[in-house]
Design a protein around this motif. Structure first.
Motif, short mmCIF file in Angstrom:
data_model
loop_
_atom_site.label_atom_id
_atom_site.label_comp_id
_atom_site.label_asym_id
_atom_site.label_seq_id
_atom_site.Cartn_x
_atom_site.Cartn_y
_atom_site.Cartn_z
N TYR A 1 0.84 -1.20 0.00
CA TYR A 1 0.00 0.00 0.00
C TYR A 1 0.87 1.25 0.00
CZ TYR A 1 -4.18 -2.76 0.66
OH TYR A 1 -5.21 -3.65 0.46
N ALA A 2 0.26 2.35 -0.47
CA ALA A 2 0.92 3.66 -0.52
C ALA A 2 2.25 3.60 -1.28
CB ALA A 2 1.14 4.20 0.90
N VAL A 3 2.27 2.85 -2.37
CA VAL A 3 3.48 2.78 -3.18
C VAL A 3 3.58 4.04 -4.04
CG1 VAL A 3 3.42 0.27 -3.25
CG2 VAL A 3 2.36 1.57 -5.10
N SER A 4 4.76 4.33 -4.50
CA SER A 4 4.96 5.48 -5.37
C SER A 4 4.44 5.17 -6.77
CB SER A 4 6.46 5.82 -5.45
OG SER A 4 7.16 4.78 -6.11
N PRO A 5 4.08 6.19 -7.54
CA PRO A 5 3.62 5.94 -8.92
C PRO A 5 4.64 5.16 -9.74
CG PRO A 5 3.09 8.18 -8.27
CD PRO A 5 3.95 7.62 -7.18
N ALA A 6 5.92 5.45 -9.52
CA ALA A 6 6.97 4.76 -10.28
C ALA A 6 6.98 3.26 -9.96
CB ALA A 6 8.33 5.37 -9.98
N CYS B 1 -0.18 -4.33 -5.68
CA CYS B 1 0.06 -3.10 -4.92
C CYS B 1 -0.97 -2.05 -5.31
CB CYS B 1 1.48 -2.57 -5.16
SG CYS B 1 1.81 -2.13 -6.89
N THR B 2 -1.01 -0.97 -4.54
CA THR B 2 -1.92 0.12 -4.81
C THR B 2 -1.33 1.43 -4.32
OG1 THR B 2 -4.15 1.00 -4.42
CG2 THR B 2 -3.15 -0.24 -2.64
N LEU B 3 -1.82 2.53 -4.89
CA LEU B 3 -1.41 3.87 -4.45
C LEU B 3 -2.16 4.28 -3.18
CD1 LEU B 3 -1.65 5.39 -8.02
CD2 LEU B 3 0.48 5.05 -6.79
N ALA B 4 -3.24 3.58 -2.86
CA ALA B 4 -4.06 3.93 -1.71
C ALA B 4 -3.31 3.68 -0.40
CB ALA B 4 -5.36 3.14 -1.72
N VAL B 5 -3.70 4.43 0.62
CA VAL B 5 -3.07 4.31 1.94
C VAL B 5 -3.89 3.39 2.83
CG1 VAL B 5 -2.33 5.58 4.00
CG2 VAL B 5 -2.09 6.62 1.73
N SER B 6 -3.22 2.52 3.54
CA SER B 6 -3.91 1.59 4.44
C SER B 6 -4.23 2.26 5.77
CB SER B 6 -3.02 0.36 4.69
OG SER B 6 -3.57 -0.45 5.71
N ASP B 7 -5.32 1.82 6.39
CA ASP B 7 -5.66 2.27 7.74
C ASP B 7 -4.86 1.46 8.76
OD1 ASP B 7 -7.52 4.22 6.97
OD2 ASP B 7 -9.11 2.72 6.76
N GLU B 8 -5.04 1.79 10.05
CA GLU B 8 -4.32 1.10 11.11
C GLU B 8 -4.72 -0.37 11.14
OE1 GLU B 8 -6.00 3.85 11.46
OE2 GLU B 8 -4.49 5.38 11.92
N ASP B 9 -3.78 -1.20 11.57
CA ASP B 9 -4.00 -2.66 11.58
C ASP B 9 -5.22 -3.05 12.40
OD1 ASP B 9 -1.77 -3.02 9.99
OD2 ASP B 9 -0.42 -3.30 11.70
#
Length: 264
Positions: A103-108, A119-127
Motif C-alpha cells: 500500500y501507498a506505493v509510489s507511482p513509479a 500493490c496500490t497507491l491507496a493508503v492503508s488504515d491502522e492494523d
C-alpha cells in the motif's frame, strides 16, 4: 519486498496484513486478510475461490488448488453462505507461495509492477481497524461475489482502506481485473496507431503505455468514484441492496464539504 516480487516469510506477518498467493500458472491470485494466530479471513464465491457462473469457470476452477476431502479443524465455512470465511494459513496458501500486498506505493513503483493485483497507491488504515473490518464482515457478509466487480482482492482492499466504488456500472475494480481488461483495452486502443507507425516495436511500446495508463487511472487510490464508508454502514447498505451517493450542496460557505453515502 523487492521490485519484482512481494514474497514474504510467515514470520514477518502481522495481524492486518493483506496477503495473497498465486495459483497455477499465475492465472489468478487469491487474497485475504491475516488476523493473527495463523488465520486468514477471505472472500469466496459460496466457498469457491473464484467463479463467474459461466464456462470461464472451467479454466479458473481447474487452476485452483485441489481440495482435500477431509475438513481442516482450524478452518470454518460460512453458515449462511455469504462467502466470507476464515481459514488457517496453510489452507489459504494451498501449497502456494506467500506474498504481501503493498500500500501507498509510489507511482513509479506501481507502474514498474506490470502485473496488477500486487500493490496500490491507496493508503492503508491502522492494523486494528483492518482486523475489525475483516472480522465484522466474517459475521455479516460482503454481499454477492462478482469476479470483476467484487472479488477477494476487493474485499481485502476494503478491509485495508474502507474504500468502495459506488458506480455500479464500473467494470474491473481490483488490480487483477484491471490487468485482464486493461491488457485487452491496450491492444484495441493501440491498433489504430499502426497508421502512425508500422514499426512493430513502436506499436508494442504504445500498447504497454496504454495498459499502464489504464491501470494507474483505475487504481483505487486514484479513482474519483471511490468513497470511504464505515463497515457497519456498508453491511446495512448491502442488506438494503443500494448504495447512493449524496453530492455536497453548493453554498456560499467556502469550507470544503465531504461526500456522504447512505442506504435507502
Amino acid at each position: 519486498m523487492g521490485l519484482l516480487s512481494n514474497r514474504v516469510t510467515r514470520e514477518s506477518l502481522k495481524a492486518g496484513d493483506h496477503i495473497y498467493s498465486w495459483r497455477t500458472a499465475y492465472i489468478y491470485a487469491h487474497h485475504g486478510i491475516y488476523i493473527g494466530d495463523d488465520k486468514v479471513i477471505h472472500f469466496t464465491r459460496r466457498g469457491q475461490e473464484v467463479g463467474t457462473g459461466t464456462v470461464l469457470d472451467v479454466l479458473l476452477v481447474s487452476s485452483g488448488p485441489i481440495k482435500s476431502q477431509e475438513l481442516c479443524p482450524n478452518c470454518t465455512t460460512s453458515e449462511d453462505g455469504h462467502g466470507v470465511v476464515v481459514s488457517c494459513l496453510n489452507c489459504f496458501l494451498a501449497g502456494g507461495v506467500l506474498y504481501k500486498f503493498e500500500y501507498a506505493v509510489s507511482p513509479a513503483l506501481f507502474l514498474a509492477k506490470a502485473r496488477g493485483g500486487t500493490c496500490t497507491l491507496a493508503v492503508s488504515d491502522e492494523d486494528e481497524i483492518v482486523v475489525h473490518r475483516a472480522k465484522y464482515l466474517l459475521e455479516n457478509g460482503f454481499g454477492c461475489y462478482n469476479l470483476f466487480k467484487k472479488n477477494c482482492e476487493d474485499f481485502a482492499i476494503y478491509c485495508k482502506t474502507g474504500h468502495v466504488v459506488v458506480d455500479e456500472g464500473t467494470i474491473g475494480r481490483s488490480g487483477q481485473a484491471i490487468s485482464t481488461i486493461g491488457g485487452s483495452l491496450a491492444a484495441v486502443l493501440s491498433s489504430p496507431l499502426r497508421f502512425v507507425t508500422t514499426n512493430v516495436y513502436g506499436i508494442a511500446v504504445t500498447a504497454v503505455g496504454v495498459y499502464c495508463v489504464s491501470r494507474y487511472a483505475a487504481d483505487i487510490g486514484m479513482r474519483s468514484d471511490v468513497v470511504k464508508i464505515q463497515v457497519e454502514d456498508l453491511t446495512r447498505s448491502l442488506a438494503v441492496g443500494l448504495l447512493r451517493v449524496i453530492e455536497p450542496q453548493i453554498s456560499m460557505n467556502l469550507a470544503p464539504q465531504s461526500t456522504q453515502i447512505v442506504s435507502q
